[in-house]
Design an enzyme around this catalytic site. Structure first.
Site, PDB file in Angstrom:
ATOM      1  N   PRO A 282       0.819  -1.209   0.000  1.00  0.00           N
ATOM      2  CG  PRO A 282       0.100  -0.928   2.208  1.00  0.00           C
ATOM      3  CD  PRO A 282       0.865  -1.871   1.310  1.00  0.00           C
ATOM      4  N   GLY A 283       0.418   2.259  -0.740  1.00  0.00           N
ATOM      5  CA  GLY A 283       1.096   3.560  -0.741  1.00  0.00           C
ATOM      6  C   GLY A 283       0.125   4.647  -0.307  1.00  0.00           C
ATOM      7  NE  ARG A 284      -4.167   6.747  -4.563  1.00  0.00           N
ATOM      8  CZ  ARG A 284      -3.799   7.608  -5.523  1.00  0.00           C
ATOM      9  NH1 ARG A 284      -3.940   8.883  -5.336  1.00  0.00           N
ATOM     10  NH2 ARG A 284      -3.306   7.166  -6.672  1.00  0.00           N
ATOM     11  NE  ARG A 320      -3.388  12.221  -6.668  1.00  0.00           N
ATOM     12  CZ  ARG A 320      -4.695  12.371  -6.552  1.00  0.00           C
ATOM     13  NH1 ARG A 320      -5.194  13.463  -5.996  1.00  0.00           N
ATOM     14  NH2 ARG A 320      -5.507  11.445  -6.978  1.00  0.00           N
ATOM     15  CE1 TYR A 324      -2.186  10.109 -12.717  1.00  0.00           C
ATOM     16  CE2 TYR A 324      -2.334  11.074 -10.542  1.00  0.00           C
ATOM     17  CZ  TYR A 324      -1.685  10.266 -11.448  1.00  0.00           C
ATOM     18  OH  TYR A 324      -0.551   9.621 -11.063  1.00  0.00           O
ATOM     19  CB  CYS A 350       3.862  30.017 -18.035  1.00  0.00           C
ATOM     20  SG  CYS A 350       4.517  31.383 -17.097  1.00  0.00           S
ATOM     21  CD  GLU A 351       2.428  24.279 -19.398  1.00  0.00           C
ATOM     22  OE1 GLU A 351       1.472  23.949 -20.133  1.00  0.00           O
ATOM     23  OE2 GLU A 351       3.605  24.220 -19.739  1.00  0.00           O
TER      24      GLU A 351
HETATM   25  N1  PLP Z   1       2.864  -1.412  -6.013  1.00  0.00           N
HETATM   26  C1  PLP Z   1       3.150  -1.072  -7.268  1.00  0.00           C
HETATM   27  C2  PLP Z   1       3.885  -2.047  -8.119  1.00  0.00           C
HETATM   28  C3  PLP Z   1       2.747   0.168  -7.783  1.00  0.00           C
HETATM   29  O1  PLP Z   1       3.034   0.485  -9.041  1.00  0.00           O
HETATM   30  C4  PLP Z   1       2.040   1.060  -6.930  1.00  0.00           C
HETATM   31  C5  PLP Z   1       1.569   2.361  -7.430  1.00  0.00           C
HETATM   32  O2  PLP Z   1       1.545   2.707  -8.550  1.00  0.00           O
HETATM   33  C6  PLP Z   1       1.787   0.679  -5.612  1.00  0.00           C
HETATM   34  C7  PLP Z   1       2.201  -0.566  -5.173  1.00  0.00           C
HETATM   35  C8  PLP Z   1       1.076   1.565  -4.651  1.00  0.00           C
HETATM   36  O3  PLP Z   1      -0.175   1.904  -5.050  1.00  0.00           O
HETATM   37  P1  PLP Z   1      -1.101   2.794  -4.100  1.00  0.00           P
HETATM   38  O4  PLP Z   1      -0.323   4.018  -3.768  1.00  0.00           O
HETATM   39  O5  PLP Z   1      -2.281   3.087  -4.920  1.00  0.00           O
HETATM   40  O6  PLP Z   1      -1.404   1.964  -2.894  1.00  0.00           O
END
Ligand code: PLP
Length: 424
Positions: A282-284, A320, A324, A350-351
């Site tokens: 997990p990241g986000r 972001r 997106y 400048c965009e």
């Molecule tokens: N693992 C991989 C291989 C990823 O490419 C990413 C994000 O692009 C993540 C984990 C983490 O994703 P998230 O931040 O949506 O949890």
């Protein structure tokens, strides 16, 4: 006013607080644009992952691309996490933050030989491999070092994560992973190579996913492969089910991590795979709602067509919305009680694509500070120096203590690596 996301970011009276620190004090001390993260909010976001997995062998590998500040990595390393990395640079960050290389999984479609060598020397836990040629190169690099590289293949289950096309990664047309139909043959190839040890299987279908069904569909496809691969005598120790869980930016209602994991574990057990170690990336969902971007209102430009509120943060600081068309809540740091009008919140770059929010009802005046909420993930880590703008400072808040964790970038630092031509 109730804010989406984290209870750690809330109003006390008229003032916005991040934990025990007011945005007003933070901007007076550190200036703007300023990223502020709550350490407690990050640990609170991690807790349901740990609880849901507590009963079995597991490793939560924080996907550090979401926010790779050393203090953030240190926070997760001290909490026992591993890391999902996608470059040699990220590996060096893990080591600098005190992370354990034996808890690192190395993902990404384009690892170089030098990156592989360094990761093998550091002793990473596993390489998540995304193509057949990458298998051959890794085997070669490992053999030259007299080592065997632990590998897992990132398989592409061809499921629709129902998210933005730029952050969907598990469909046939995406560049990521090895196609489902080719995965068994790819595993047989991996098992035949002298420099590799096959240890697991990996899949990551996308980001900002707000439903459980794409995960469960992908899991079924992955377990089908596990059974087919093991039927050919290749043992898989772990299942790495990636990251991707969404957060609430405005009105999204993603499942909680424990609900999602509970459903995945039930499927894993029902299909007789309960003994395997589970890895997640997990990241986000660990950092997104733990952070805000504070920015000062510079000018108001009302016009008959559109009202523009020009702030000192821009697309280079927070990409972001431009990248997106992501919608992120923007709120005043002190509610003024004035009359609200509709504004596009735009930066100095400048965009025309340089906007942070469109058609926002806000009572604002020059000199006010606004907070872009849920900016802890893919904010600073995607920031650039476009328009020769130094990147923002970053602050970590813990209770009522605020610590500068990255100084504001100076113009002198931006110019330092550049060289003029010699005059002949
Ligand atoms: N693992 C991989 C291989 C990823 O490419 C990413 C994000 O692009 C993540 C984990 C983490 O994703 P998230 O931040 O949506 O949890």
């Amino acid at each position: 006013m109730t804010l989406p996301g984290s209870p750690h970011i809330a109003y006390r009276g008229n003032d916005l607080f991040i934990d025990g620190c007011s945005a007003r004090d933070l901007t007076a001390r550190f200036g703007t644009p300023l990223y502020v993260y709550s350490r407690q909010a990050m640990l609170t976001a991690l807790a349901p992952y740990r609880q849901a997995l507590a009963s079995r062998p597991h490793l939560v590998c924080y996907a550090m691309k979401a926010n790779s500040n050393l203090a953030v990595l240190q926070t997760f390393a001290q909490a026992g996490c591993g890391f999902d990395i996608v470059s040699g640079g990220e590996l060096e960050r893990v080591l600098a933050a005190g992370g354990d290389p034996a808890k690192v999984v190395f993902s990404g479609v384009g690892k170089t030989r030098a990156e592989m060598r360094r990761a093998l020397e550091a002793g990473v836990r596993c390489f998540n491999i995304e193509s057949l040629p990458e298998l051959d190169v890794l085997s070669d690099v490992a053999t030259q070092l007299g080592k065997r590289a632990p590998v897992s293949l990132r398989v592409n289950p061809d499921v629709d994560a129902k998210t933005h096309p730029y952050i969907s990664t598990g469909l046939k047309g995406n560049k990521f992973g090895i196609a489902h139909e080719e995965a068994v043959a790819a595993y047989q190839h991996a098992a035949s190579l002298p420099g590799l040890d096959v240890v697991g299987i990996d899949c990551h279908i996308g980001s900002q996913i707000t439903e459980t069904s794409p995960y469960l569909d992908a899991l079924d496809r992955v377990l089908d492969l596990v059974e087919a691969i093991e039927a050919r005598g290749i043992k898989l120790h772990h299942l790495d089910l990636g990251g991707g869980l969404g957060i609430t930016y405005t009105d999204e209602t993603p499942p909680s991590a424990d609900t999602l994991i509970g459903q995945m574990l039930a499927k894993i057990d029902a299909r007789g795979h309960g003994q395997r170690e589970i890895l997640l990336e997990p990241g986000r969902s660990l950092v997104g709602n733990a952070g805000v971007l504070l920015t000062e209102v510079l000018y108001l430009k009302p016009s008959p067509q559109k009202n523009f509120c020009v702030v000192d943060a821009a697309m280079n600081d927070l990409m972001r919305p431009a990248l997106y068309e992501a919608v992120m809540r923007i709120v005043p740091c002190q509610s003024s009680g004035g009359t609200a009008q509709t504004w596009d919140i735009v930066g100095p770059v400048c965009e025309s694509g340089d906007w942070l929010g469109r058609d926002r009802e806000l009572a604002v005046a020059p000199g006010d500070t606004l907070a872009v909420l849920s900016a802890g993930a893919y904010g600073m880590s995607m920031a650039s120096n476009y328009n020769t703008r130094g990147r923002p400072a970053e602050v970590m808040v813990d209770g009522d203590r605020a610590t500068l964790i990255r100084a504001r970038e100076t113009t002198a630092e931006l110019l330092a690596a550049e060289l003029k031509l010699l005059q002949t």
